[in-house]
Design a protein around this motif. Structure first.
Motif: not given
Length: 505
Positions: A384-387, A401-406, A366-368, A377-380
């Protein structure tokens, strides 16, 4: 790539196969003059974007059995366009018995690049019933001459002819693969008014394939070709005014969207891999052999050439939502058929940064992770939680790699994400036209697999990357043994295709 077709119906062809009427198939009533050819070329060039590779093809006859003087006239008409690079090369189709070293040398000299052989079938019973007896040794010799002349080889096959079976059609494809063609065309047989096949049909001797059978056969034969690295460039006859005229097609699986139907059938149950057409062929082949349905994005006229086929520059997905640049409409259509909510986004209007990176964001659960400037704009507007990061090429820079790891080579992204990020050395990734590429662009993630376009052994942090991924319970797939290659990310989508709702007649 765009092909400008020049039809020379039956010209030079001494054969009359029972299924053939090139006048109706091509929609051309007569062979063209030099003036006609120039007119067709000029008209087409006005509509084709300048970045597109353009080739011209002579179809519908046996080019190499035309009088030599006429062959030269035709080639001399096109040759200036090749010399000034408006046309990259010339193609032709011909009969295997009409291939000679002399004709191939002339064709190559005048700008020829590929020769397509009308094979149709390699089964003796089928060929005999179609009045088209061609010995396989003649075909092999023709292929050898074509390739030794520095030309690429293409083959054409026809499915559902008298005496044919799916097994025979697959055997034909397998035998042709041994000759290592570059391309293939697949045509299901249809019954055209005025042909001998029409007479057999009226007498009840011949029954063409149903639409459902033809789609199934075509998808299977296409799979056989493509899993061996042969590019299938067409499935089904090109719709023409004559073919669409009432009473011309008496029976058989003719449909203006037949190729799309066959591709849908081919994708049945397979996960989809959306890729850059410039991805190394070995990597594409590995994906196909692993059971993925590979979709190449169209080159974008406004993006810089090194990245104009990069999926991560033109699409973004978040769960079951896909936000796409309008040039990807066909891909979006297939994804919609598979249950994805596809939202058409804004046109990319410039290659200049940051106007080119409006889709280049990375979703993790749920993070972008996204550029801290303007994005699509559609992404904006997604909930979601934006970083927000300084790096505009956010997805290019990240392997999720997964929802928590990059994994990333961008220190600012690593610092923001924290301990669950592996920072690797920048560079060591091939991207033709640029000094280097990004680690994220050289990867893709599907379920428990992390794919790399190339081998991690060629990256200085390869061992650390392996360990990081392994510790998160994921498997690594290296698509070939060369340097890591930035192809703008492989995007994977699962399929839920239901052909029952697709047009069948």
């Amino acid at each position: 790539m765009k092909i400008i077709p020049i039809f020379i119906p039956h010209a030079g062809c001494p054969y009359r196969c029972i299924y053939c009427d090139q006048h109706k198939i091509s929609g051309a009533a007569k062979i063209p003059s030099e003036k006609d050819i120039k007119s067709v070329i000029d008209r087409n060039l006005k509509t084709i974007p300048k970045h597109e590779r353009v080739e011209l093809a002579f179809f519908g006859g046996t080019f190499t059995l035309l009088p030599e003087a006429l062959q030269k006239k035709y080639l001399e008409t096109v040759s200036p366009y090749v010399k000034n690079k408006k046309i990259a090369g010339i193609r032709m189709s011909t009969h295997p018995e009409a291939v000679t070293e002399k004709s191939m040398k002339l064709f190559k000299k005048m700008g020829g690049c590929l020769v397509e052989l009308g094979v149709q079938s390699l089964d003796e019973e089928v060929l005999k019933k179609c009045n088209r007896m061609v010995d396989f040794n003649i075909i092999k010799t023709a292929c050898r001459i074509i390739k030794s002349s520095g030309l690429d080889l293409g083959v054409q096959v026809m499915l559902g002819l008298p005496g044919d079976t799916l097994s025979k059609s697959i055997d034909t494809a397998k035998k042709l693969i041994e000759l290592r063609p570059k391309t293939a065309r697949i045509y299901p047989a249809i019954v055209i008014r005025g042909t001998k096949l029409a007479g057999l049909f009226r007498k009840g001797i011949y029954k063409p394939l149903s639409m459902e059978q033809a789609v199934h056969w075509s998808a299977n034969v296409c799979d056989v070709f493509e899993k061996s690295g042969v590019k299938v460039i067409r499935i089904g006859l090109h719709p023409s005014k004559d073919l669409n005229s009432k009473g011309v097609v008496l029976a058989g699986p003719y449909h203006p969207r037949f190729g799309q139907m066959a591709r849908l059938a081919q994708a049945w149950g397979k996960p989809i891999a959306v890729i850059d057409p410039g991805m190394p062929e070995k990597a594409k082949l590995k994906l196909k052999q692993m059971g993925y349905y590979v979709l190449e994005v169209p080159l974008h006229p406004k993006l810089a050439r090194p990245v104009n086929g990069h999926p991560d520059m033109m699409m973004f997905f978040y769960g079951k939502k896909v936000i796409y640049e309008p040039s990807l409409e066909k891909i979006a259509g297939l994804l919609r058929d598979n249950g994805y909510e596809c939202i058409k986004g804004k046109d990319i209007k410039s290659f200049a940064y940051p106007a080119d990176i409006i889709y280049d964001a990375c979703s993790l659960g749920k993070t972008i992770i996204r550029y801290n400037g303007k994005i699509e704009k559609h992404i904006e507007n997604l909930k979601a939680k934006f970083i927000k990061v300084k790096q505009g090429y956010a997805k290019c820079s990240i392997v999720p790699v997964d929802d928590k790891s990059i994994i990333t080579s961008d220190k600012s992204i690593k610092d923001i994400w924290g301990k669950s990020a592996l920072l690797v050395k920048p560079g060591h990734i091939k991207l033709p036209g640029y000094k280097t590429g990004f680690i994220g662009g050289a990867s893709g993630v599907h379920k428990d697999r992390v794919f790399f376009i190339g081998s991690l052994k060629n990256h200085p942090d390869g061992l650390a990357i392996r360990e990081f991924i392994k510790n998160r319970g994921k498997k690594i797939v290296e698509l070939y043994s060369g340097l890591l290659y930035d192809a703008g990310t492989i995007f994977f989508f699962d399929t839920l295709v239901n052909l029952s709702g697709y047009p069948s007649g």
